[in-house]
Design a protein around this motif. Structure first.
Motif, mmCIF file in Angstrom:
data_model
loop_
_atom_site.group_PDB
_atom_site.id
_atom_site.type_symbol
_atom_site.label_atom_id
_atom_site.label_comp_id
_atom_site.label_asym_id
_atom_site.label_seq_id
_atom_site.Cartn_x
_atom_site.Cartn_y
_atom_site.Cartn_z
ATOM 1 N N ASN A 26 0.807 -1.227 0.000
ATOM 2 C CA ASN A 26 0.000 0.000 0.000
ATOM 3 C C ASN A 26 0.841 1.279 0.000
ATOM 4 N N ILE A 53 -3.632 7.383 6.235
ATOM 5 C CA ILE A 53 -2.989 7.352 4.910
ATOM 6 C C ILE A 53 -1.879 8.397 4.910
ATOM 7 N N TYR A 59 1.165 6.949 0.353
ATOM 8 C CA TYR A 59 0.577 5.655 0.681
ATOM 9 C C TYR A 59 -0.864 5.650 0.171
ATOM 10 N N CYS A 60 -1.472 4.468 0.138
ATOM 11 C CA CYS A 60 -2.840 4.354 -0.377
ATOM 12 C C CYS A 60 -3.609 3.292 0.402
ATOM 13 N N ARG A 61 -4.937 3.331 0.246
ATOM 14 C CA ARG A 61 -5.802 2.268 0.769
ATOM 15 C C ARG A 61 -6.892 1.990 -0.265
ATOM 16 N N ARG A 62 -7.205 0.705 -0.444
ATOM 17 C CA ARG A 62 -8.206 0.314 -1.446
ATOM 18 C C ARG A 62 -9.598 0.169 -0.874
ATOM 19 N N ASP A 63 -9.733 0.366 0.426
ATOM 20 C CA ASP A 63 -11.004 0.049 1.077
ATOM 21 C C ASP A 63 -11.649 1.265 1.746
ATOM 22 N N SER A 76 -5.316 7.573 -2.434
ATOM 23 C CA SER A 76 -3.885 7.732 -2.142
ATOM 24 C C SER A 76 -3.605 9.175 -1.761
#
Length: 368
Positions: free
Chosen positions: A82, A169, A173-177, A188
């Motif tokens: 991530n 975040i 960085y990123c999060r898919r949820d 992101s």
């Protein structure tokens, strides 16, 4: 303009008074209220950009890491899951195929975000360099829409639409949820303005709801829809490169002063030998910042001279909305790159005096 592509936000651009132009075979807003107003909104509050024209390529499989590591100049072995990294794809001669973001979800799952004008070329380049790697490449550009919320109030605005703690975040960085107003998104902490902010990816069908929700939630914070015009002035002030201007098939990352994103100690990557040689031999030309000493706005492609001799060309130039000065970036002969050196910019066949200054026109306000 009938044969140009439209993003799913086309009707929203019309609704908000967007002035549409052709860009990379897309019909996109160059401005709404005005470039200066939108630029200042991003610097002081927030701006919302439609960047659905960007390209997205998935690289998955057992050899996904090895494939991407060989494809790009930066070192993706340092990435956590991530995490996002900025990098280049280069030709064997060191020229740039494209600059891109690499999103690592895990060692067998990556997302490569590329420039709209280069999608077909880039994807073909990746396929040609797939070699024996066990990796599946899929161009999902047509399936994904994306908006960028940028500015010091970006987190406050977006936080009103999600239960997810956006402090979790970190920068790049990123999060898919992340669920925004009921819609699952990839979010992101990245952008192209020099400000804190987020890039939000979701399905085509859901992007209009995301766009409207952010503008509604951001009303009291001063958010504005923002077009390509201020996207360019913002990235330029922050000395962020534009493909075709500061980097291209004819301009290497080292010449552009972007060697930080080129890890020459990496075992191998496409273009490494040429870039190692260029560094060892010394750069014959370099990208510099400059400020006009006389009246005149420098533009992309204008000739740069010294004592009547051509020494290079302007890559980008503007009247900076933040600094209120006429400034630019230019790729010039290395002999003339020392700070304070006087140069001339040829504006409509007239030599106009300028001087070399630091490329750090604007201090970036990223949240680390």
């Amino acid at each position: 303009m009938d044969n140009l592509k439209k993003t799913r936000l086309y009707d929203a651009h019309i609704k908000y008074g967007g002035k549409l132009i052709e860009f990379a075979r897309w019909m996109l807003p160059v401005q709404y209220e005005g470039i200066i107003e939108e630029h200042e909104a991003v610097r002081n509050a927030a701006g919302l950009f439609d960047v659905s024209h960007m390209g997205e390529i998935k690289a998955t499989g057992k050899d996904a890491f090895n494939f991407v590591q060989n494809l790009v100049t930066n070192d993706i072995s340092v990435l956590e899951d991530n995490q996002v990294i900025y990098t280049f794809m280069c030709y064997e001669n060191g020229g740039v195929v494209d600059d891109l973001l690499v999103y690592k979800f895990n060692k067998e799952d990556y997302l490569l975000v590329i420039n709209a004008s280069n999608v077909e070329k880039d994807f073909q380049w990746m396929l040609e360099n797939k070699m024996n790697y066990e990796v599946e490449l899929k161009n999902i550009s047509e399936e994904i829409s994306e908006v960028a919320l940028q500015g010091p109030k970006a987190q406050e605005i977006l936080q009103t639409l999600t239960a997810f703690n956006l402090d979790d975040i970190k920068f790049f960085y990123c999060r898919r949820d992340v669920v925004i107003d009921g819609i699952k998104c990839l979010v992101s902490r990245t952008g192209y303005t020099g400000e804190d902010g987020f890039e939000i990816y979701t399905n085509n069908e859901d992007i209009t709801k995301i766009w409207n929700s952010i503008l509604e939630a951001g009303k009291t914070y001063g958010v504005k829809p923002a077009g390509l015009g201020c996207r360019d002035t913002l990235r330029f002030e922050a000395a962020l490169p534009l493909y075709g201007n500061e980097i291209s098939k004819d301009i290497t990352p080292l010449e552009a002063g972007l060697g930080f994103f080129v890890k020459l100690n990496k075992k191998s990557f496409i273009g490494k030998e040429a870039l190692v040689r260029q560094k060892e031999e010394g750069l014959k030309r370099k990208l510099v910042g400059f400020e006009m000493n006389e009246r005149g706005i420098p533009r992309h492609g204008y000739e740069v001279t010294s004592n009547g001799e051509n020494i290079g060309f302007v890559t980008t130039g503007y009247m900076s909305p933040t600094l209120k000065k006429n400034i630019g970036l230019a790729l010039i002969d290395s002999k003339y790159t020392e700070l304070g050196t006087e140069i001339d910019i040829l504006i409509r066949n007239k030599s106009v005096k300028a001087k070399v200054i630091s490329k750090k026109f604007y201090s970036k306000n990223y949240k680390k």
